[in-house]
Design a protein around this motif. Structure first.
Motif, PDB file in Angstrom:
ATOM      1  N   VAL A  17     -26.958  27.249  12.813  1.00 23.30           N
ATOM      2  CA  VAL A  17     -27.950  28.207  12.326  1.00 23.30           C
ATOM      3  C   VAL A  17     -27.339  28.950  11.143  1.00 23.30           C
ATOM      4  N   ALA A  18     -28.010  28.876   9.997  1.00 25.07           N
ATOM      5  CA  ALA A  18     -27.479  29.475   8.779  1.00 25.07           C
ATOM      6  C   ALA A  18     -28.516  30.383   8.134  1.00 25.07           C
ATOM      7  N   ALA A  19     -27.998  31.385   7.435  1.00 29.29           N
ATOM      8  CA  ALA A  19     -28.841  32.312   6.680  1.00 29.29           C
ATOM      9  C   ALA A  19     -28.310  32.360   5.250  1.00 29.29           C
ATOM     10  N   VAL A  20     -29.216  32.324   4.295  1.00 28.38           N
ATOM     11  CA  VAL A  20     -28.830  32.429   2.890  1.00 28.38           C
ATOM     12  C   VAL A  20     -29.672  33.492   2.211  1.00 28.38           C
ATOM     13  N   SER A  21     -29.106  34.030   1.165  1.00 29.90           N
ATOM     14  CA  SER A  21     -29.803  35.004   0.344  1.00 29.90           C
ATOM     15  C   SER A  21     -29.471  34.703  -1.102  1.00 29.90           C
ATOM     16  N   ARG A  22     -30.451  34.877  -1.961  1.00 35.76           N
ATOM     17  CA  ARG A  22     -30.215  34.614  -3.382  1.00 35.76           C
ATOM     18  C   ARG A  22     -29.656  35.825  -4.104  1.00 35.76           C
ATOM     19  N   ARG A  23     -29.594  36.944  -3.410  1.00 35.44           N
ATOM     20  CA  ARG A  23     -29.098  38.152  -4.073  1.00 35.44           C
ATOM     21  C   ARG A  23     -28.046  38.844  -3.207  1.00 35.44           C
ATOM     22  N   PRO A  24     -26.922  39.183  -3.825  1.00 35.53           N
ATOM     23  CA  PRO A  24     -25.914  39.935  -3.077  1.00 35.53           C
ATOM     24  C   PRO A  24     -26.412  41.350  -2.798  1.00 35.53           C
ATOM     25  N   ASP A  25     -26.273  41.782  -1.584  1.00 36.13           N
ATOM     26  CA  ASP A  25     -26.760  43.103  -1.186  1.00 36.13           C
ATOM     27  C   ASP A  25     -25.973  43.539   0.044  1.00 36.13           C
ATOM     28  N   SER A  26     -25.280  44.665  -0.050  1.00 35.78           N
ATOM     29  CA  SER A  26     -24.448  45.098   1.070  1.00 35.78           C
ATOM     30  C   SER A  26     -25.281  45.482   2.287  1.00 35.78           C
ATOM     31  N   GLN A  27     -26.465  46.034   2.091  1.00 33.09           N
ATOM     32  CA  GLN A  27     -27.333  46.397   3.220  1.00 33.09           C
ATOM     33  C   GLN A  27     -27.809  45.139   3.948  1.00 33.09           C
ATOM     34  N   LEU A  28     -28.169  44.130   3.187  1.00 30.10           N
ATOM     35  CA  LEU A  28     -28.585  42.855   3.759  1.00 30.10           C
ATOM     36  C   LEU A  28     -27.416  42.219   4.520  1.00 30.10           C
ATOM     37  N   GLU A  29     -26.233  42.255   3.917  1.00 31.15           N
ATOM     38  CA  GLU A  29     -25.056  41.684   4.584  1.00 31.15           C
ATOM     39  C   GLU A  29     -24.766  42.410   5.902  1.00 31.15           C
ATOM     40  N   GLN A  30     -24.820  43.720   5.907  1.00 27.77           N
ATOM     41  CA  GLN A  30     -24.576  44.481   7.131  1.00 27.77           C
ATOM     42  C   GLN A  30     -25.606  44.138   8.208  1.00 27.77           C
ATOM     43  N   ALA A  31     -26.855  43.949   7.812  1.00 27.89           N
ATOM     44  CA  ALA A  31     -27.898  43.594   8.778  1.00 27.89           C
ATOM     45  C   ALA A  31     -27.631  42.220   9.388  1.00 27.89           C
ATOM     46  N   LEU A  32     -27.208  41.263   8.569  1.00 25.21           N
ATOM     47  CA  LEU A  32     -26.888  39.927   9.090  1.00 25.21           C
ATOM     48  C   LEU A  32     -25.685  39.973  10.021  1.00 25.21           C
ATOM     49  N   LEU A  33     -24.659  40.711   9.638  1.00 18.40           N
ATOM     50  CA  LEU A  33     -23.470  40.831  10.483  1.00 18.40           C
ATOM     51  C   LEU A  33     -23.828  41.470  11.822  1.00 18.40           C
ATOM     52  N   ALA A  34     -24.701  42.455  11.800  1.00 18.76           N
ATOM     53  CA  ALA A  34     -25.120  43.125  13.036  1.00 18.76           C
ATOM     54  C   ALA A  34     -25.888  42.183  13.957  1.00 18.76           C
ATOM     55  N   GLN A  35     -26.510  41.145  13.406  1.00 10.96           N
ATOM     56  CA  GLN A  35     -27.252  40.178  14.204  1.00 10.96           C
ATOM     57  C   GLN A  35     -26.378  39.006  14.657  1.00 10.96           C
ATOM     58  N   GLY A  36     -25.084  39.047  14.344  1.00 11.02           N
ATOM     59  CA  GLY A  36     -24.169  38.012  14.830  1.00 11.02           C
ATOM     60  C   GLY A  36     -23.852  36.920  13.829  1.00 11.02           C
ATOM     61  N   PHE A  37     -24.297  37.071  12.583  1.00  9.46           N
ATOM     62  CA  PHE A  37     -23.954  36.096  11.555  1.00  9.46           C
ATOM     63  C   PHE A  37     -22.591  36.448  10.976  1.00  9.46           C
ATOM     64  N   ARG A  38     -21.893  35.430  10.482  1.00  7.90           N
ATOM     65  CA  ARG A  38     -20.626  35.674   9.793  1.00  7.90           C
ATOM     66  C   ARG A  38     -20.685  35.008   8.425  1.00  7.90           C
ATOM     67  N   ARG A  39     -20.055  35.623   7.466  1.00  7.21           N
ATOM     68  CA  ARG A  39     -20.055  35.111   6.089  1.00  7.21           C
ATOM     69  C   ARG A  39     -19.234  33.838   6.008  1.00  7.21           C
ATOM     70  N   LEU A  40     -19.764  32.832   5.368  1.00  5.41           N
ATOM     71  CA  LEU A  40     -19.029  31.586   5.142  1.00  5.41           C
ATOM     72  C   LEU A  40     -18.156  31.762   3.903  1.00  5.41           C
ATOM     73  N   PRO A  41     -16.916  31.309   3.954  1.00  3.46           N
ATOM     74  CA  PRO A  41     -16.009  31.482   2.812  1.00  3.46           C
ATOM     75  C   PRO A  41     -16.559  30.847   1.536  1.00  3.46           C
TER      76      PRO A  41
END
Length: 82
Positions: A17-41
């Motif tokens: 299960v993957a999530a992508v975004s076309r725009r860098p956004d720290s609020q969006l990143e925090q929301a994804l991390l809170a839902q259990g996603f981790r950033r891919l290197p």
């Protein structure tokens, strides 16, 4: 004219299960991390962390929570509610 999604969630053959975004956004990143996603290197993409969190119900819940937070989320059909 519809607005472009903030987040696209789907199944990736390598990352599950993957999530992508076309725009860098720290609020969006925090929301994804809170839902259990981790950033891919080296990517602006995330995978759902842990094999026990990849159930359809877990992903549906994450989609619902992200939308509740005001993000425009597009998801594979199987993750669109029951």
């Amino acid at each position: 004219m519809s607005q472009e999604p903030d987040i696209i969630i789907g199944h990736h053959p390598e990352f599950g299960v993957a999530a992508v975004s076309r725009r860098p956004d720290s609020q969006l990143e925090q929301a994804l991390l809170a839902q259990g996603f981790r950033r891919l290197p080296d990517r602006w993409a995330y995978s759902l962390d842990g094999t026990d969190r990849g159930s359809i119900e877990d992903v549906r819940s994450a989609v619902a929570q992200l939308r509740k937070q005001g993000f425009n989320v597009t998801a594979d059909r199987m993750y669109e509610g029951g």
